[in-house]
Design a protein around this motif. Structure first.
Motif, short mmCIF file in Angstrom:
data_model
loop_
_atom_site.label_atom_id
_atom_site.label_comp_id
_atom_site.label_asym_id
_atom_site.label_seq_id
_atom_site.Cartn_x
_atom_site.Cartn_y
_atom_site.Cartn_z
N THR A 121 0.59 -1.19 0.07
CA THR A 121 -0.13 -0.03 0.04
C THR A 121 0.86 1.40 0.08
O THR A 121 0.34 2.54 -0.03
CB THR A 121 -0.86 0.02 0.87
OG1 THR A 121 -0.05 0.27 2.37
CG2 THR A 121 -2.02 -1.05 1.29
N VAL A 169 -4.51 -6.14 4.74
CA VAL A 169 -4.23 -4.87 5.44
C VAL A 169 -5.84 -4.78 6.05
O VAL A 169 -6.60 -4.83 5.26
CB VAL A 169 -4.00 -3.66 4.53
CG1 VAL A 169 -4.06 -2.45 5.37
CG2 VAL A 169 -2.43 -3.64 4.34
N LEU A 170 -5.98 -4.65 7.41
CA LEU A 170 -7.24 -4.38 7.91
C LEU A 170 -7.57 -2.69 7.92
O LEU A 170 -8.82 -2.48 7.63
CB LEU A 170 -7.38 -4.84 9.33
CG LEU A 170 -7.18 -6.66 9.46
CD1 LEU A 170 -7.08 -6.62 10.92
CD2 LEU A 170 -8.32 -7.21 8.74
N GLN A 171 -6.71 -1.93 8.27
CA GLN A 171 -6.80 -0.55 8.38
C GLN A 171 -5.40 0.21 8.15
O GLN A 171 -4.55 -0.43 8.31
CB GLN A 171 -7.15 0.03 9.57
CG GLN A 171 -7.67 1.30 9.79
CD GLN A 171 -6.46 2.39 10.10
OE1 GLN A 171 -5.43 2.15 10.69
NE2 GLN A 171 -6.65 3.54 9.76
N ARG A 172 -5.54 1.11 7.07
CA ARG A 172 -4.33 1.77 6.64
C ARG A 172 -4.44 3.31 6.88
O ARG A 172 -5.42 3.94 6.07
CB ARG A 172 -4.00 1.29 5.26
CG ARG A 172 -3.13 2.40 4.38
CD ARG A 172 -1.47 2.49 4.98
NE ARG A 172 -0.55 2.61 3.97
CZ ARG A 172 -0.13 3.89 3.63
NH1 ARG A 172 -0.58 5.08 4.33
NH2 ARG A 172 1.14 3.92 2.72
N GLY A 173 -3.83 3.79 7.78
CA GLY A 173 -3.97 5.41 8.08
C GLY A 173 -2.61 6.00 7.39
O GLY A 173 -1.82 5.44 6.77
N ALA A 231 -0.71 1.21 10.08
CA ALA A 231 -1.27 0.31 9.30
C ALA A 231 -1.67 -1.01 10.49
O ALA A 231 -0.80 -1.11 11.26
CB ALA A 231 -0.81 -0.08 8.32
N THR A 237 -1.73 -10.97 14.15
CA THR A 237 -2.14 -9.23 13.65
C THR A 237 -0.82 -8.52 13.89
O THR A 237 0.03 -9.01 14.73
CB THR A 237 -3.15 -8.75 14.63
OG1 THR A 237 -2.70 -8.85 15.96
CG2 THR A 237 -4.46 -9.32 14.40
N SER A 277 0.89 -4.49 13.97
CA SER A 277 0.67 -2.89 13.79
C SER A 277 2.09 -2.67 12.95
O SER A 277 3.26 -2.91 13.50
CB SER A 277 0.78 -2.12 14.78
OG SER A 277 -0.41 -2.86 15.59
#
Length: 174
Positions: A108, A141-145, A149, A167, A169
């Protein structure tokens, strides 16, 4: 009480050997990596345009594919992965999970971005042996800020049974 030391001929165990060869990092058009997105970097490794990371050869990864936000890593369970109890060492399983989760985040990245793992929480669900066959580890990827991530990875044996989950981070930086 007198203890005797075993002689060399009392412990004759069958042996096996393995030679590992890898491509040295930093070869090819290494400067081109700086102009690629994370997905482009992973695909250039996947297609053999850039060298694979040596760890992939060390643990004998046999399959790798990447899409944006999703990665698949495959490896056949082998004897040289074993711990003293006759199953795959947890560190090998964690390495597969970390690779899949981390590379899903890598896929990403924008041009000029990097990342590093902050943590890896691993759950071992069942033993893995050579009888487990080809292992397939999928990272997503569950969440990408902008700065962090969250990714997960699932490891399944050849029969499709879930053997481990993790999982991770990751911190994203320029």
């Amino acid at each position: 009480m007198t203890q005797t030391q075993p002689t060399d001929d009392t412990h004759q165990f069958a042996t096996a050997s393995r030679t590992v060869t890898w491509q040295r990092p930093g070869q090819g058009d290494f400067t081109a990596l700086a102009t690629m997105t994370g997905l482009e970097q992973l695909r250039s490794i996947e297609q053999g345009l850039m060298p694979r990371p040596p760890v992939m050869d060390t643990i004998d990864v046999c399959g790798f594919t990447a899409e944006k936000g999703h990665v698949v890593v495959e490896m056949r369970a082998q004897e040289f992965h074993y711990n003293p109890l006759g199953g795959m060492h947890g560190g090998m399983i964690a390495t597969l999970l970390d690779t899949a989760a981390g590379c899903s985040v890598h896929s990403t990245l924008a041009v000029g971005e990097g990342y590093t793992s902050l943590d890896l929480t691993t759950k071992f669900l069942r033993a893995v042996t050579v009888d487990s066959g080809l292992l397939r580890c999928e990272g997503t990827v569950l969440q990408r800020g902008r700065r962090t991530a969250l990714a997960q990875a699932e490891l399944r044996d050849e029969a499709g049974k879930l053997v481990a989950h993790a999982t991770s981070s990751c911190m994203i930086f320029s």
